[in-house]
Design a protein around this motif. Structure first.
Motif, mmCIF file in Angstrom:
data_model
loop_
_atom_site.group_PDB
_atom_site.id
_atom_site.type_symbol
_atom_site.label_atom_id
_atom_site.label_comp_id
_atom_site.label_asym_id
_atom_site.label_seq_id
_atom_site.Cartn_x
_atom_site.Cartn_y
_atom_site.Cartn_z
ATOM 1 N N LYS A 58 0.834 -1.198 0.000
ATOM 2 C CA LYS A 58 0.000 0.000 0.000
ATOM 3 C C LYS A 58 0.871 1.251 0.000
ATOM 4 N N VAL A 59 0.782 2.006 -1.100
ATOM 5 C CA VAL A 59 1.581 3.223 -1.272
ATOM 6 C C VAL A 59 0.641 4.419 -1.330
ATOM 7 N N GLY A 60 0.901 5.413 -0.479
ATOM 8 C CA GLY A 60 0.112 6.636 -0.479
ATOM 9 C C GLY A 60 0.813 7.719 -1.284
ATOM 10 N N PHE A 61 0.041 8.465 -2.093
ATOM 11 C CA PHE A 61 0.600 9.484 -2.972
ATOM 12 C C PHE A 61 0.082 10.867 -2.598
ATOM 13 N N LEU A 62 1.015 11.827 -2.517
ATOM 14 C CA LEU A 62 0.707 13.233 -2.293
ATOM 15 C C LEU A 62 1.517 14.057 -3.278
ATOM 16 N N SER A 63 1.022 15.269 -3.613
ATOM 17 C CA SER A 63 1.728 16.098 -4.587
ATOM 18 C C SER A 63 1.532 17.572 -4.260
ATOM 19 N N TYR A 64 2.627 18.351 -4.374
ATOM 20 C CA TYR A 64 2.588 19.769 -4.008
ATOM 21 C C TYR A 64 3.455 20.582 -4.968
ATOM 22 N N THR A 65 3.127 21.871 -5.096
ATOM 23 C CA THR A 65 3.916 22.795 -5.904
ATOM 24 C C THR A 65 4.239 24.044 -5.107
ATOM 25 N N TYR A 66 5.345 24.696 -5.480
ATOM 26 C CA TYR A 66 5.750 25.936 -4.817
ATOM 27 C C TYR A 66 4.808 27.085 -5.151
ATOM 28 N N GLY A 67 4.122 27.023 -6.309
ATOM 29 C CA GLY A 67 3.239 28.106 -6.714
ATOM 30 C C GLY A 67 2.658 27.864 -8.089
ATOM 31 N N THR A 68 1.954 28.874 -8.611
ATOM 32 C CA THR A 68 1.258 28.744 -9.894
ATOM 33 C C THR A 68 1.527 29.966 -10.787
ATOM 34 N N ASN A 69 2.755 30.432 -10.780
ATOM 35 C CA ASN A 69 3.168 31.553 -11.640
ATOM 36 C C ASN A 69 2.356 32.814 -11.383
ATOM 37 N N GLY A 70 1.910 32.998 -10.160
ATOM 38 C CA GLY A 70 1.176 34.209 -9.802
ATOM 39 C C GLY A 70 -0.289 34.202 -10.191
ATOM 40 N N ILE A 71 -0.746 33.150 -10.852
ATOM 41 C CA ILE A 71 -2.167 33.057 -11.226
ATOM 42 C C ILE A 71 -2.951 32.556 -10.013
ATOM 43 N N GLU A 72 -3.980 33.269 -9.649
ATOM 44 C CA GLU A 72 -4.748 32.922 -8.456
ATOM 45 C C GLU A 72 -6.025 32.179 -8.822
ATOM 46 N N ILE A 73 -6.447 31.312 -7.934
ATOM 47 C CA ILE A 73 -7.717 30.612 -8.084
ATOM 48 C C ILE A 73 -8.855 31.624 -7.949
ATOM 49 N N GLN A 74 -9.821 31.536 -8.859
ATOM 50 C CA GLN A 74 -10.936 32.473 -8.851
ATOM 51 C C GLN A 74 -12.172 31.917 -8.146
ATOM 52 N N GLY A 75 -12.273 30.585 -8.082
ATOM 53 C CA GLY A 75 -13.454 29.965 -7.491
ATOM 54 C C GLY A 75 -13.103 29.021 -6.366
ATOM 55 N N ASP A 76 -13.583 27.774 -6.494
ATOM 56 C CA ASP A 76 -13.416 26.814 -5.413
ATOM 57 C C ASP A 76 -12.409 25.708 -5.732
#
Length: 357
Positions: free
Chosen positions: A160-178
């Motif tokens: 059983k292997v659990g997977f997670l993933s993360y990034t330092y950022g999104t080039n300054g583009i912000e999420i607009q919704g949910d």
């Protein structure tokens, strides 16, 4: 009367059940990108826009499909028309088909280009990956979907292997919704690791988008985060973003088991121009668990890959072994990439990581 052959078979099966270790393999590949040159070269037909990426991974399809599980960083949204390259990527849906047909099981989607087509592109990418039966981790339609997907645990040959993933950022583009993008945050990562362990993961894999672009050595932030993840017991730390290879380490955890840190897999396939950015790594990890024991990372090995650009009327972009590149135009670049990569590994790798698998 039971034959001697049946008796031997019975005891061999019993021995394997009680004493033979369970084994599994995972292959990790770097940044699967989609520059404008790739889009243009893949277009087939006249008025009907059909894109064929089937040639991309042919030389490594056996390495990918023969692994028990295979993971690639999808560094482009599948946001629908119009398609576009740098600086805001958007690939045709058939790119996902080629990834699936090559043998990949999972696309990590937490990277700096995941919001290139804003919330709509992020959500559409998830829909396309779902429709192809590809696992994905790192971005989510909303918090409810994140809560339903995580902890994401896959049984790979009963390990059983659990997977997670993360990034330092999104080039300054912000999420607009949910929509949700998993951003590097130590407290959040620590909570996610804990929940993944509590849900039954024997091994935890964190893919992480970090580092300085085009630098062949990790920066202080990467080293700090790697130390943090190793201290939290993460067995597989798999990095991307620099677009070039970086060193590989096999460390020993507090319990004596191996922990693998790959600082950067480099590009898997792209239309970047320099020798260093045309190449990358596939890393294969070998896992096992003895009956009654803990699952562990036994070893890791790597293969170098190199992108040969399309030649009109001859071939599309494709991956090749840099040592056996047959393109007269790119053979020197391929050898230069391989030489520099091996030099970095010779000087900076820690622990035994073999080339070839």
């Amino acid at each position: 009367m039971i034959s001697a052959t049946l008796t031997l078979t019975f005891f061999l099966n019993l021995y394997n059940l009680l004493f033979a270790p369970q084994q599994a393999t995972i292959v990790f590949a770097g940044d699967a990108m989609m520059h404008q040159g790739q889009i243009d070269a893949a277009r087939k037909g006249g008025d009907v826009y059909v894109y064929d990426f089937g040639e991309y991974f042919l030389q490594f399809a056996d390495d990918i499909s023969s692994a028990d599980y295979a993971v690639v960083n999808l560094e482009t949204p599948l946001g629908g028309k119009p398609y576009s390259g740098y600086p805001c990527f958007c690939a045709p849906d058939s790119y996902a088909d080629a990834i699936k047909e090559a043998g990949f099981d999972m696309c990590t989607t937490a990277n700096n280009h995941t919001l290139d087509k804003r919330d709509r592109g992020l959500k559409r990418t998830i829909e396309v990956l779902n429709s192809r039966g590809l696992d994905h981790v790192g971005t989510y339609r909303n918090k409810a979907q994140r809560d339903s997907i995580l902890p994401l645990i896959r049984e790979i040959n009963d390990i059983k292997v659990g997977f997670l993933s993360y990034t330092y950022g999104t080039n300054g583009i912000e999420i607009q919704g949910d929509a949700v993008v998993d951003i590097i945050n130590k407290e959040q990562i620590k909570r996610d690791i804990t929940l993944t362990r509590q849900a039954g993961a024997e091994l935890v894999c964190v893919t992480i988008h970090w580092g300085d672009e085009y630098k062949l050595l990790p920066n202080s932030f990467q080293k700090n985060m790697a130390d943090f993840l190793v201290a939290e017991g993460v067995e597989l730390v798999i990095g991307s973003h620099p677009h070039v290879i970086q060193p590989i380490e096999i460390r020993k955890g507090a319990d004596g088991r191996n922990q693998l840190v790959v600082y950067s897999l480099g590009n898997f396939i792209s239309n970047m121009k320099t020798a260093d950015t045309r190449g990358g790594l596939m890393v294969k990890t070998f896992l096992s668990r003895k009956p009654g024991g803990k699952a562990q990372v036994d070893s890791a090995a790597y293969k170098l890959v190199f992108t040969v650009p399309a030649a009109p009327g001859q071939h599309n972009y494709y991956l090749t072994n840099p040592d056996s590149c047959t393109s007269a135009q790119w053979r020197g670049h391929a050898k230069n990439f391989a030489s520099r990569a091996r030099d970095i590994f010779t000087k900076h790798n820690k622990g035994e990581v073999k080339e070839g698998f």
